[in-house]
Design an enzyme around this catalytic site. Sequence first.
Site, PDB file in Angstrom:
ATOM      1  N   GLU A 112       0.849  -1.197   0.000  1.00 40.15           N
ATOM      2  CA  GLU A 112       0.000   0.000   0.000  1.00 40.15           C
ATOM      3  C   GLU A 112       0.879   1.241   0.000  1.00 40.15           C
ATOM      4  O   GLU A 112       2.103   1.144   0.126  1.00 40.15           O
ATOM      5  CB  GLU A 112      -0.969  -0.019   1.193  1.00 40.15           C
ATOM      6  CG  GLU A 112      -2.096  -1.019   0.997  1.00 40.15           C
ATOM      7  CD  GLU A 112      -3.121  -1.033   2.113  1.00 40.15           C
ATOM      8  OE1 GLU A 112      -3.242  -0.054   2.854  1.00 40.15           O
ATOM      9  OE2 GLU A 112      -3.808  -2.069   2.246  1.00 40.15           O
ATOM     10  N   ARG A 272      -0.887   8.939   1.213  1.00 39.77           N
ATOM     11  CA  ARG A 272      -2.312   9.181   0.980  1.00 39.77           C
ATOM     12  C   ARG A 272      -2.656  10.657   0.810  1.00 39.77           C
ATOM     13  O   ARG A 272      -3.501  11.023   0.001  1.00 39.77           O
ATOM     14  CB  ARG A 272      -3.079   8.639   2.177  1.00 39.77           C
ATOM     15  CG  ARG A 272      -4.235   7.807   1.784  1.00 39.77           C
ATOM     16  CD  ARG A 272      -4.763   7.074   2.969  1.00 39.77           C
ATOM     17  NE  ARG A 272      -4.601   5.654   2.798  1.00 39.77           N
ATOM     18  CZ  ARG A 272      -4.945   4.761   3.708  1.00 39.77           C
ATOM     19  NH1 ARG A 272      -5.434   5.144   4.866  1.00 39.77           N
ATOM     20  NH2 ARG A 272      -4.794   3.480   3.466  1.00 39.77           N
ATOM     21  N   HIS A 329     -11.302  10.080   6.237  1.00 39.26           N
ATOM     22  CA  HIS A 329     -11.039   8.668   6.525  1.00 39.26           C
ATOM     23  C   HIS A 329     -10.550   8.436   7.948  1.00 39.26           C
ATOM     24  O   HIS A 329     -10.972   7.481   8.601  1.00 39.26           O
ATOM     25  CB  HIS A 329      -9.994   8.181   5.523  1.00 39.26           C
ATOM     26  CG  HIS A 329      -9.669   6.727   5.604  1.00 39.26           C
ATOM     27  ND1 HIS A 329     -10.624   5.744   5.449  1.00 39.26           N
ATOM     28  CD2 HIS A 329      -8.487   6.069   5.818  1.00 39.26           C
ATOM     29  CE1 HIS A 329     -10.044   4.550   5.556  1.00 39.26           C
ATOM     30  NE2 HIS A 329      -8.761   4.728   5.801  1.00 39.26           N
ATOM     31  N   ARG A 364      -1.217   9.340   8.562  1.00 34.38           N
ATOM     32  CA  ARG A 364      -1.033   7.933   8.940  1.00 34.38           C
ATOM     33  C   ARG A 364      -0.602   7.080   7.757  1.00 34.38           C
ATOM     34  O   ARG A 364      -1.147   7.202   6.651  1.00 34.38           O
ATOM     35  CB  ARG A 364      -2.349   7.379   9.515  1.00 34.38           C
ATOM     36  CG  ARG A 364      -2.299   5.881   9.742  1.00 34.38           C
ATOM     37  CD  ARG A 364      -3.482   5.372  10.509  1.00 34.38           C
ATOM     38  NE  ARG A 364      -4.733   5.428   9.791  1.00 34.38           N
ATOM     39  CZ  ARG A 364      -5.088   4.596   8.819  1.00 34.38           C
ATOM     40  NH1 ARG A 364      -4.243   3.668   8.379  1.00 34.38           N
ATOM     41  NH2 ARG A 364      -6.274   4.713   8.251  1.00 34.38           N
TER      42      ARG A 364
HETATM   43  C1  SIN Z   1      -7.706   0.868   2.698  1.00 38.42           C
HETATM   44  O1  SIN Z   1      -7.955  -0.321   2.580  1.00 38.42           O
HETATM   45  O2  SIN Z   1      -7.421   1.581   1.752  1.00 38.42           O
HETATM   46  C2  SIN Z   1      -7.762   1.493   4.058  1.00 38.42           C
HETATM   47  C3  SIN Z   1      -6.704   0.969   4.905  1.00 38.42           C
HETATM   48  C4  SIN Z   1      -6.226   1.989   5.888  1.00 38.42           C
HETATM   49  O3  SIN Z   1      -6.931   2.929   6.207  1.00 38.42           O
HETATM   50  O4  SIN Z   1      -5.081   1.883   6.326  1.00 38.42           O
END
Ligand code: SIN
Length: 514
Positions: A112, A272, A329, A364
Amino acid sequence: MYRTDVLIIGSGLAAFAAANALCRYQTVTMVTKEKVTLNNSVLAQGGIAAAISRDDRWMDHVYDTLLAGNSHCEPEMARILAKEGVELIKELISNGMMFDKSQNGELDFGKEGAHRTSRILHAGGDATGKALFSFLQKRVLPNIRLFEHETVQQLICNDEGCIGALSQNSQGKIRTFLASHVIIATGGTGGLYACTSNQRFSTGDGLALAYRIGAKLVDLEFVQFHPTLLRHEQKAVGLVSEAVRGEGGVLVNEHGDLIMKHIHPFEDLSPRDVVSRAVFKRMKQGEDIFLDISAIKDFNERFPTVTALCKKHGIDLQSNRIPITPGSHFLMGGILVNEYGETNIPHMYAVGEVACTGVHGANRLASNSLLECLVFGQRAGKHILAKEKRVVKNRVIPYQYQQVRKTLLSRSLIQEKMMKQVGIVRDAKGLSQLVQEFTETLQPISIEHHHIYPNEQWTTINMLTLGRLMALSALEREESRGAHFRSDFPESDANWERKRIMHISSQPINEVMT
Ligand code: SIN
């Protein structure tokens, strides 16, 4: 009146991690304002980050966490998270928690944003939060007392600290809970925004409760916006996991142009905040943004939750394009706590998103939130176990019904205003306007320690209280850092580095009961 050793307010993964550490040794009561299974943890799709693969090291996880946090993290907290996280995940696996494996039978590590390596464990494809929650829920629920549809309206204090809470259920019944220790685990503030990946009822209630009795709130300007929420009829209708980009999904506009190219070296897997701003900028210019999933094999199997969500909203995955929009989020800030979840109010703890350990800094790192729930939830539980139990005297807690007689701003109006004025891009004008409006709306409302409002009004008051504090913080921080972006101060300023903006009520309402 209900007596318990530990009262836990909230029912997400952090609440259950704390309860899991406690419930075989002390009496635990959990109070939650919805059904126990309705929480933000069950919506977490992508996974849980932990450096457990042979090629990974927890120090590298710390490094990525600190880098994503934009020089605003507490390094010691990041160290605790990454190091203890490894042990905890191994323990979960040996206790029977099943994470997804690849065809060779090895754990399948996903990637990620802003992680330099593949270290994201996932379960049920993209149902990691749900799987972890169910795993703990099964072990914990038989051993605790649970109250659902119960809205806590006041925390009760005596001269030793917090001793319980007053709540009102959905039928208007008032209950008093007295406890040796109280843990706040109510989640964040996503529900303050028109577009959010959170449950709609994440309205910052725990933060407002704690603030009113004199707890310290910090870092409220740092709100993470997730770049890819599913867009349907110009509304956000759920999360499309970042793991989709980890598997090869790319962000494109309606002409198929790659929008993250040349913006950051990690392109679609940039931090992000960077991706959200890039999407926001394009949308402001009138472009529609999509996740192109044509490079992902067997999408439906790897992402069953996203597939079901798209199906529900009539989005045809055969087109290989998922319409997206960014939305609120995660709140990096919260109730200030130490490494054991202790707040400045004696006997009161906070865990999970409602708490601020400083581990996430200004932004985060992806998939660190479920890990935070487990690590710091368990730490708080163990810390309470190591303390002496207090004897809290039985007492009748007086209360008085109140009603706001003027029309409060509607929830949807608050959410629109927060999105516009305390959203992805902020400036002094929009922030000051919001502070003024929310302050004026709150002005005639008196809140004393024994007041009970209709639950609906109470929630709106909490939203206004938190929204105002978040806007005040964002106004004060005259720089841009991580998720906090000021168009009138677009650069980071070294003078602001590691400086925390704190709110502490000048008139706490915790009339001390003796
Ligand atoms: C996601 O699956 O994109 C969210 C995971 C997260 O907030 O770390």
